[in-house]
Scaffold this active site. Structure first.
Site, PDB file in Angstrom:
ATOM      1  N   GLU A   1      10.884   1.428   9.860  1.00 33.34           N
ATOM      2  CA  GLU A   1      11.827   2.617   9.473  1.00 33.34           C
ATOM      3  C   GLU A   1      11.217   4.158   9.958  1.00 33.34           C
ATOM      4  OE1 GLU A   1      14.607   2.324   8.724  1.00 33.34           O
ATOM      5  OE2 GLU A   1      15.047  -0.044   7.602  1.00 33.34           O
TER       6      GLU A   1
ATOM      7  N   GLU B   1      10.080  16.034  15.113  1.00 32.97           N
ATOM      8  CA  GLU B   1      10.445  16.245  13.845  1.00 32.97           C
ATOM      9  C   GLU B   1       9.423  17.145  12.851  1.00 32.97           C
ATOM     10  OE1 GLU B   1       9.343  12.547  11.398  1.00 32.97           O
ATOM     11  OE2 GLU B   1      11.484  12.736  10.278  1.00 32.97           O
TER      12      GLU B   1
ATOM     13  N   CYS C   1      14.208  11.931   5.524  1.00 30.57           N
ATOM     14  CA  CYS C   1      14.112  10.917   7.128  1.00 30.57           C
ATOM     15  C   CYS C   1      15.128  11.149   7.515  1.00 30.57           C
ATOM     16  CB  CYS C   1      13.272   9.498   7.401  1.00 30.57           C
ATOM     17  SG  CYS C   1      14.910   8.811   6.155  1.00 30.57           S
TER      18      CYS C   1
ATOM     19  N   LYS D   1       0.752  -1.404   0.085  1.00 31.47           N
ATOM     20  CA  LYS D   1      -0.379   0.043   0.109  1.00 31.47           C
ATOM     21  C   LYS D   1       0.715   1.184   0.074  1.00 31.47           C
ATOM     22  CE  LYS D   1      -1.201   2.620   2.736  1.00 31.47           C
ATOM     23  NZ  LYS D   1      -2.098   3.935   2.728  1.00 31.47           N
TER      24      LYS D   1
END
Ligand SMILES: NC(=O)c1ccc[n+]([C@@H]2O[C@H](COP(=O)([O-])OP(=O)(O)OC[C@H]3O[C@@H](n4cnc5c(N)ncnc54)[C@H](O)[C@@H]3O)[C@@H](O)[C@H]2O)c1
Ligand SMILES: C[N+](C)(C)CC=O
Length: 485
Positions: A245, A380, A279, A170
């Protein structure tokens, strides 16, 4: 969607418009699947796995198919790169580099497919033989984010296929285009029906079904921490394996003895590449106090010159944010930083250029006077926002760098190798760069310490995530043991 070798509409017949973040034009209409579509795809993958012809196919033959996918990606590289730029806004030069990397990922895992013949181990029991073999895990659910749509998909597809699993993928619902195209290439390469299935749709329906369904043996997820926690809980229902991850808030440590020109140049690239939507972006600059003023002054000058624009223009250096919603999140973090007392020295707003007004652009932004208790330093942002802190000793640099819940990546800049190695050995991160920032490649494992992830992608370890270990013991002279008379 591609399920059991057929291209299908969603059962609900719903669709979703896919938007170009540079100008908000509708570039495609994607089918919008739901949990029912996901169940159908999982069933197809289950049957294909249990039937066994893919997992028991000679590994070299599977490897050849995976290799062919890489060649087809190289053949269609320009089309794929253009699709990726339309869908994400990243520069087409970056998309081309992504596609070349992606082809290499397929070549690398194709090469690994037939390299592990198992291991005979020394059995302590006389007249016996013991060997350890790796087998595919089974049906894999794979969920990917929007920032590197096809690259993150490739890191999952190639090792899963090469090691004999079946899968349901997906992609992010806002950037599905290149993943759809690669499923066409996988069909062309000869991946048998049911082995690789693609379901488009939202995380809360399709993704949640992949995470909770008992016929899924492993869930591999790349995305944010909060989504990761939700998936981890759902996955616990049948104890499926997990490979995550997640995000990062990555330190970029610059000592006074670093090559100044290179460190400034790369500090910009570390944080502002792909508008900071990376990331492993170097979003926390830790600079030795003695060079702080000079370093920041140069950074600010160069930041003002960053050329935002259409990813298809050759002189564009950075594209837009992925969506209006994401830009608002970045804006809210800039407000948080200001309110916390960080000093805004450049950026901090949308560009005024009328040519950019239809895109989700945000100016590259730098905060100085930052301290590690600030949210702008800890959380983040996933946008073009750099925080600057200072340190005086290598021990302090390490302490500040590790003062985070994340542990994805970090860099250290110095001409003193012993200092570099001191820092590298102490950073609690999955990747440490010395005098560089950003390199990753198929041969080296990628992943996070702490809350940046579980498991690894790429490298041999990235293949091993998709295998179960089995110990096979053979008694060469079986005879009664007469414990029970
Ligand atoms: N560590 C890495 O290698 C790496 C690489 C790329 C991106 N990321 C991280 O990804 C994040 C940005 O991506 P994003 O905004 O797409 O992340 P996200 O977590 O919002 O979404 C990622 C994927 O999860 C799906 N999803 C959402 N809710 C779900 C649910 N309840 N169940 C199952 N699936 C669900 C989404 O539809 C999407 O496909 C950042 O945190 C970034 O650091 C990490
Ligand atoms: C893993 N990487 C660096 C390719 C993309 C991260 O967002």
């Amino acid at each position: 969607m591609y399920i059991n070798g057929e291209w299908l509409h969603a059962k609900s017949e719903k669709t979703r418009e896919i938007i170009n973040p540079f100008n908000q034009e509708v570039i495609a209409t994607a089918v919008e699947g739901n949990a029912e579509d996901a169940k159908t795809a999982i069933q197809a993958a289950r049957v294909a796995f249990d039937e066994g012809s893919w997992s028991t196919m000679p590994a070299s033959e599977r490897g050849a198919i995976v290799n062919k996918i890489g060649s087809l990606i190289e053949r269609d590289l320009e089309e794929l790169a253009e699709l990726e730029t339309l869908d994400t806004g990243k520069t087409v030069q970056e998309s081309r580099e992504d596609m070349a990397d992606i082809a290499n990922v397929f070549f690398y895992f194709a090469g690994l497919a037939d390299k592990d013949g198992g291991e005979v181990i020394a059995s302590p029991i006389p007249n016996s033989e013991s060997k350890v073999v790796r087998e595919p895990v089974g049906v894999c659910g794979q969920i990917t984010p929007w920032n590197y749509p096809l690259l993150q998909a490739a890191w999952k597809l190639a090792p899963a296929l090469a090691s004999g699993n079946t899968l349901v993928m997906k992609p992010s619902e806002i950037t599905p285009l290149t993943t759809v195209k690669v499923f066409e290439l996988m069909e062309e390469a000869g991946v048998p029906k049911g082995v690789a299935n693609l379901v488009l749709g939202a995380g809360k329906s399709v993704g949640a079904e992949l995470a909770s369904n008992h016929d899924v043996d492993l869930i591999s997820f790349t995305g944010g921490i909060e989504t990761g926690k939700t998936i981890m809980q759902a996955a616990s229902d049948n104890m499926k394996k997990i490979a995550f991850e997640l995000g990062g808030k990555n330190p970029n440590i610059v000592f006074a003895d670093a090559d100044f020109e290179t460190a400034v140049d790369q500090a910009l690239n570390a944080v502002f590449f792909h508008a900071g939507q990376v990331c492993s972006a170097g979003a926390r600059l830790l600079v030795e106090e003695s060079i702080h003023d000079e370093f920041v002054e140069e950074l600010v000058e160069r930041t003002k010159r960053i050329k935002l624009g259409n990813g298809f223009d050759e002189d564009t250096q950075s594209g837009p944010m992925i969506s209006a919603e994401h830009r608002e999140k970045v804006e809210s973090y800039v407000e948080i930083g200001k309110n916390e007392g960080a000093k805004l020295v450049v950026g901090g707003k949308r560009p005024e250029d009328p040519e950019l007004e239809d895109g989700f652009f945000y100016l590259p932004t730098i905060f100085t006077n930052c301290t590690s208790d600030m949210r702008i330093v800890q959380e983040e942002v996933f946008g073009p926002v750099l925080t600057v802190e200072t340190f005086q000793t290598k021990e302090e640099a390490v302490q500040l760098a590790n003062d985070t819940i994340y542990g994805l990546a970090g860099a250290v800049w110095t001409q003193d190798l012993s200092k570099a190695e001191f820092v590298a050995a102490r950073l609690r991160m999955g990747t440490v760069w010395i005098n560089d920032f950003h390199p990753y490649f198929a041969q080296a494992p990628w992943g996070g310490y702490k809350q940046s992830g579980i498991g690894r992608e790429l490298g041999r370890e990235g293949m091993e995530e998709y295998t179960e270990l089995k110990h096979i013991f053979r008694n060469k002279q079986p005879k009664p043991i007469k414990w029970f008379k």
